[in-house]
Design a protein around this motif. Structure first.
Motif, mmCIF file in Angstrom:
data_model
loop_
_atom_site.group_PDB
_atom_site.id
_atom_site.type_symbol
_atom_site.label_atom_id
_atom_site.label_comp_id
_atom_site.label_asym_id
_atom_site.label_seq_id
_atom_site.Cartn_x
_atom_site.Cartn_y
_atom_site.Cartn_z
ATOM 1 N N ASP A 26 3.717 5.459 2.833
ATOM 2 C CA ASP A 26 3.214 4.201 3.396
ATOM 3 C C ASP A 26 2.498 4.402 4.721
ATOM 4 O O ASP A 26 2.055 3.435 5.345
ATOM 5 C CB ASP A 26 4.350 3.193 3.568
ATOM 6 C CG ASP A 26 5.462 3.709 4.469
ATOM 7 O OD1 ASP A 26 5.332 4.836 4.990
ATOM 8 O OD2 ASP A 26 6.467 2.986 4.638
ATOM 9 N N GLY A 27 2.364 5.660 5.169
ATOM 10 C CA GLY A 27 1.641 5.948 6.401
ATOM 11 C C GLY A 27 2.413 5.675 7.671
ATOM 12 O O GLY A 27 1.909 5.923 8.774
ATOM 13 N N ARG A 28 3.640 5.199 7.566
ATOM 14 C CA ARG A 28 4.409 4.874 8.766
ATOM 15 C C ARG A 28 4.752 6.121 9.577
ATOM 16 O O ARG A 28 4.908 6.048 10.802
ATOM 17 C CB ARG A 28 5.701 4.155 8.369
ATOM 18 C CG ARG A 28 5.500 2.768 7.796
ATOM 19 C CD ARG A 28 5.299 1.744 8.888
ATOM 20 N NE ARG A 28 6.488 1.634 9.746
ATOM 21 C CZ ARG A 28 6.475 1.132 10.962
ATOM 22 N NH1 ARG A 28 5.345 0.718 11.489
ATOM 23 N NH2 ARG A 28 7.596 1.052 11.661
ATOM 24 N N ALA A 29 4.863 7.270 8.924
ATOM 25 C CA ALA A 29 5.267 8.492 9.614
ATOM 26 C C ALA A 29 4.106 9.222 10.280
ATOM 27 O O ALA A 29 4.328 10.200 10.992
ATOM 28 C CB ALA A 29 5.968 9.429 8.626
ATOM 29 N N ASP A 30 2.875 8.773 10.067
ATOM 30 C CA ASP A 30 1.710 9.505 10.579
ATOM 31 C C ASP A 30 1.723 9.703 12.094
ATOM 32 O O ASP A 30 1.358 10.781 12.574
ATOM 33 C CB ASP A 30 0.422 8.801 10.147
ATOM 34 C CG ASP A 30 0.200 8.854 8.644
ATOM 35 O OD1 ASP A 30 0.985 9.550 7.963
ATOM 36 O OD2 ASP A 30 -0.745 8.212 8.151
ATOM 37 N N PRO A 31 2.130 8.727 12.918
ATOM 38 C CA PRO A 31 2.121 8.963 14.364
ATOM 39 C C PRO A 31 3.068 10.066 14.824
ATOM 40 O O PRO A 31 2.951 10.544 15.955
ATOM 41 C CB PRO A 31 2.545 7.599 14.945
ATOM 42 C CG PRO A 31 2.226 6.602 13.877
ATOM 43 C CD PRO A 31 2.458 7.330 12.596
ATOM 44 N N LEU A 32 4.001 10.474 13.961
ATOM 45 C CA LEU A 32 4.981 11.493 14.348
ATOM 46 C C LEU A 32 4.520 12.905 14.034
ATOM 47 O O LEU A 32 5.278 13.854 14.220
ATOM 48 C CB LEU A 32 6.309 11.233 13.619
ATOM 49 C CG LEU A 32 6.964 9.863 13.842
ATOM 50 C CD1 LEU A 32 8.167 9.708 12.923
ATOM 51 C CD2 LEU A 32 7.369 9.678 15.291
ATOM 52 N N ARG B 166 3.184 -3.107 2.171
ATOM 53 C CA ARG B 166 1.796 -3.447 1.877
ATOM 54 C C ARG B 166 0.911 -2.209 1.847
ATOM 55 O O ARG B 166 -0.104 -2.168 1.146
ATOM 56 C CB ARG B 166 1.285 -4.427 2.929
ATOM 57 C CG ARG B 166 -0.123 -4.924 2.693
ATOM 58 C CD ARG B 166 -0.520 -5.932 3.753
ATOM 59 N NE ARG B 166 -0.494 -5.322 5.084
ATOM 60 C CZ ARG B 166 -0.760 -5.981 6.201
ATOM 61 N NH1 ARG B 166 -1.032 -7.273 6.161
ATOM 62 N NH2 ARG B 166 -0.724 -5.348 7.363
ATOM 63 N N ASP B 167 1.292 -1.183 2.615
ATOM 64 C CA ASP B 167 0.483 0.029 2.713
ATOM 65 C C ASP B 167 0.949 1.129 1.765
ATOM 66 O O ASP B 167 0.522 2.277 1.905
ATOM 67 C CB ASP B 167 0.523 0.561 4.152
ATOM 68 C CG ASP B 167 -0.043 -0.428 5.152
ATOM 69 O OD1 ASP B 167 -1.042 -1.080 4.806
ATOM 70 O OD2 ASP B 167 0.525 -0.550 6.258
ATOM 71 N N GLU B 168 1.817 0.809 0.839
ATOM 72 C CA GLU B 168 2.352 1.826 -0.070
ATOM 73 C C GLU B 168 1.246 2.478 -0.890
ATOM 74 O O GLU B 168 0.400 1.801 -1.476
ATOM 75 C CB GLU B 168 3.379 1.184 -1.013
ATOM 76 C CG GLU B 168 4.012 2.150 -2.005
ATOM 77 C CD GLU B 168 4.744 3.275 -1.313
ATOM 78 O OE1 GLU B 168 4.412 4.443 -1.586
ATOM 79 O OE2 GLU B 168 5.630 2.977 -0.481
ATOM 80 N N GLN B 169 1.241 3.831 -0.916
ATOM 81 C CA GLN B 169 0.216 4.596 -1.625
ATOM 82 C C GLN B 169 0.737 5.209 -2.923
ATOM 83 O O GLN B 169 0.016 5.961 -3.573
ATOM 84 C CB GLN B 169 -0.313 5.703 -0.708
ATOM 85 C CG GLN B 169 -0.981 5.165 0.545
ATOM 86 C CD GLN B 169 -1.278 6.254 1.553
ATOM 87 O OE1 GLN B 169 -0.593 7.283 1.615
ATOM 88 N NE2 GLN B 169 -2.297 6.052 2.359
#
Length: 620
Positions: A267-273, A354-357
């Protein structure tokens, strides 16, 4: 003596150094910058030839807007990088892109026949023409390479002076000028003649491709890496070099690794890490994680502590088990195992953001209709994202037949990123019934047939590897060959019935002691990847008809009986009953370069129909 004053650098109106506006030499698609014209490869542009430069300075000169970062934590961890970058997409206003260097440097003039370095022809700036004849120069057709990935000019001087016994230290010291001409009598190497004005006899290029041709001249690989801008070898190599044609596929083979984005990473939530995972992996308590996030982001973290703890737990689940130090292959296998588990279980609406890939659902129809086929667990992958990264490249040998020691580097220094491309699309996942598969695998005739293919493939791997004792084992097994062939016939079937070009579909095999699945998915980033037509083929009723039709097509080949009765086909006998008229696919669709295929394992042979997994479908 007082040194002269430092030269002032010209600046733009803003005071900054002016942007370099390098001349354009051609264009390639983004995907080609990973799969065909990646770092270290040779690319022909009009009548010129170049080698794609390394990535040492690419982080600075690749525009952030034209070459954005992409993230896939599971693959980044496997390849020991923080993130990936798309190759730059250029337009008319772009100032930079993928850089190249002229290679080979030796050129010939078709008018005066002189053979010398490009700079010695006195070409006008920006042109590649003979300064005397004004004819377009021709880059050397021949280069030399070794299995360590080094690339060098063909030693024409040594080749033409080999009868004089001149050593390497006297190269070019005869005072003569090399010339190259073609008799035009044939297209063979015998018609290409090289001479020197010092008076040595003219010789042809015949025999230059022999495995020991350069060794007989007393030459070994010098270790040159022109794609990194190193005119002098960084270290002595000493391996045997081989002569290759400049456009040969053996000059450059990419080492590509890929991963699907699956929850909880999709879902892209981990990208900032991305830059902080090495530190976070060392922490175990919530308090330590919270402190690390507060320090890293100088305040409130975009990712909650609970989410980070969930991500850390998911990452540790992919750690290979066992007491031995995990190899790269073990870690890559663990990555595939986790994908297989997620494809089996799917994800329902409660797990999605909503951002699930990654959206994988159970079909609405009754999967029981597939039971007579020995197929189970179909899943509709309505949305998926795959990241393919260029890890390294090889020369002379296929990536499957080499060890990591012979993978050529993309840069002189270690990078925290790699070039990659991402594909978004859809697919159909299916599994084979465990009991029926186990019963079929135990058949003596099946095992014997696959063993012939495995032995041939292992022989190819060992022949191509510099150290046969360290060559990787062949992945051929009854289960793997069966799944591989099923994937091929399904892709061919759907290309005919569902309107997909075969080259727009791709296989992903999950074959192991506890895995027996196939994912067929769209492999392009254009409109063919998101039309929904492939997912519709995964409904049990349609899938049943597709498998039955595909098996019936596979039962007959226009090259039969030669194809089905073949004792060995494909590269060095790595296939059996398989050819381009029945089960082979475009190479972009196949994970294994169209080897380890045998449709007889699906439908049997006239002499032994019992070895076919789908033999019951052919009983009338």
């Amino acid at each position: 003596m007082t040194p002269p004053p430092a030269r002032r650098r010209r600046t733009a109106t803003s005071g900054a150094a002016p942007a370099r506006n390098l001349p354009r030499r051609g264009t390639v698609r983004r995907a080609q910058a990973i799969t065909t014209y990646g770092v270290g490869s040779l690319i022909a542009v009009d009548h010129e030839s170049f080698v794609v430069s390394g990535l040492d300075a690419a982080d600075q000169h690749w525009n952030a807007d034209e070459s954005p970062r992409i993230h896939e934590r599971r693959l980044a961890r496997l390849l020991d990088v923080q993130h990936f970058r798309l190759p730059p997409a250029s337009d008319d206003s772009s100032k930079d892109g993928v850089r190249v260097r002229r290679f080979p440097l030796i050129h010939s003039c078709p008018e005066c026949n002189e053979l010398r370095l490009h700079r010695d022809f006195n070409s006008p700036a920006g042109k590649s023409v003979c300064g005397t004849c004004e004819a377009d120069l021709v880059p050397s057709r021949f280069v030399i390479a070794c299995e360590a990935g080094h690339l060098d000019e063909f030693p024409y001087w040594h080749w033409v002076h080999r009868t004089t016994g001149a050593g390497g230290s006297t190269a070019g010291k005869c005072g003569g000028t090399l010339r190259m001409r073609s008799t035009g009598r044939s297209s063979s190497l015998r018609s290409i003649l090289v001479s020197c004005t010092c008076g040595v006899p003219e010789v042809s290029m015949e025999g230059s491709f022999r495995k020991s041709a350069l060794k007989d001249l007393g030459l070994r690989c010098r270790g040159t890496r022109p794609w990194l801008g190193t005119s002098e070898p960084a270290q002595s190599c000493g391996l045997a070099a081989r002569t290759l044609q400049r456009g040969s596929s053996a000059v450059w083979q990419p080492v590509l690794k890929s991963a699907l984005s699956i929850p909880p990473w999709s879902d892209g939530r981990a990208d900032p890490l991305a830059e902080y995972w090495d530190e976070l992996r060392q922490l175990s308590s919530r308090a330590e994680v919270a402190m690390c996030l507060k320090f890293a982001f100088k305040g409130e973290s975009p990712v909650s502590v609970d989410e980070v703890m969930t991500l850390l737990a998911a990452e540790r689940e992919e750690d290979p088990t066992g007491d031995e130090t995990p190899t790269f292959d073990h870690r890559y296998r663990a990555l595939r195992n986790k994908e297989y588990e997620r494809l089996r279980s799917g994800n329902d609406e409660r797990e999605r953001s909503r951002d699930e890939q990654f959206i994988c659902e159970t079909p609405l129809g009754d999967p029981a209709v597939l039971a007579p086929l020995g197929v189970t667990g179909p899943m509709l992958v309505k949305k998926l994202r795959e990241v393919r990264a260029l890890k390294a490249f090889t020369r002379l040998a296929d990536p499957d037949s080499t060890t990591n020691a012979h993978e050529a580097a993309l840069s002189t220094s270690r990078l925290t990123w790699l070039p990659a491309m991402e594909v978004r699309g859809e697919g159909v996942f299916l599994r084979l019934d465990d009991d029926r598969l186990a019963s079929w695998e135990r058949a003596t005739a099946v095992a014997a047939r696959v063993e012939r293919m495995r032995t041939a493939h292992q022989s190819v791997i060992e022949q191509r590897a510099a150290e046969p004792a360290h060559a990787q084992p062949s992945p051929a097994s009854p289960r793997m060959v069966l799944l591989h062939t099923i994937a091929h016939i399904l892709i061919n079937e759907w290309s005919l019935e569902a309107g997909y070009p075969a080259a727009s579909l791709r296989e992903r095999l999950y074959a192991g002691d506890d895995m027996a699945g196939v994912l067929v998915y769209t492999a392009t980033s254009d409109s063919a990847g998101s039309l929904g037509g492939l997912v519709a083929q995964g409904e049990p009723d349609r899938l049943d008809r597709a498998i039955r039709s595909a098996v019936l097509r596979a039962a007959w080949c226009s090259s039969d009986p030669l194809c089905v009765e073949s004792e060995a086909s494909g590269t060095s006998g790595t296939n059996l009953a398989a050819c381009h008229a029945c089960v082979m696919l475009p190479e972009t669709s196949c994970e294994h370069n169209n080897i380890l295929l045998d449709r007889a394992l699906l439908v049997g042979t006239p002499e032994d129909p019992a070895i076919g997994f789908f033999r019951d479908l052919l009983v009338h």
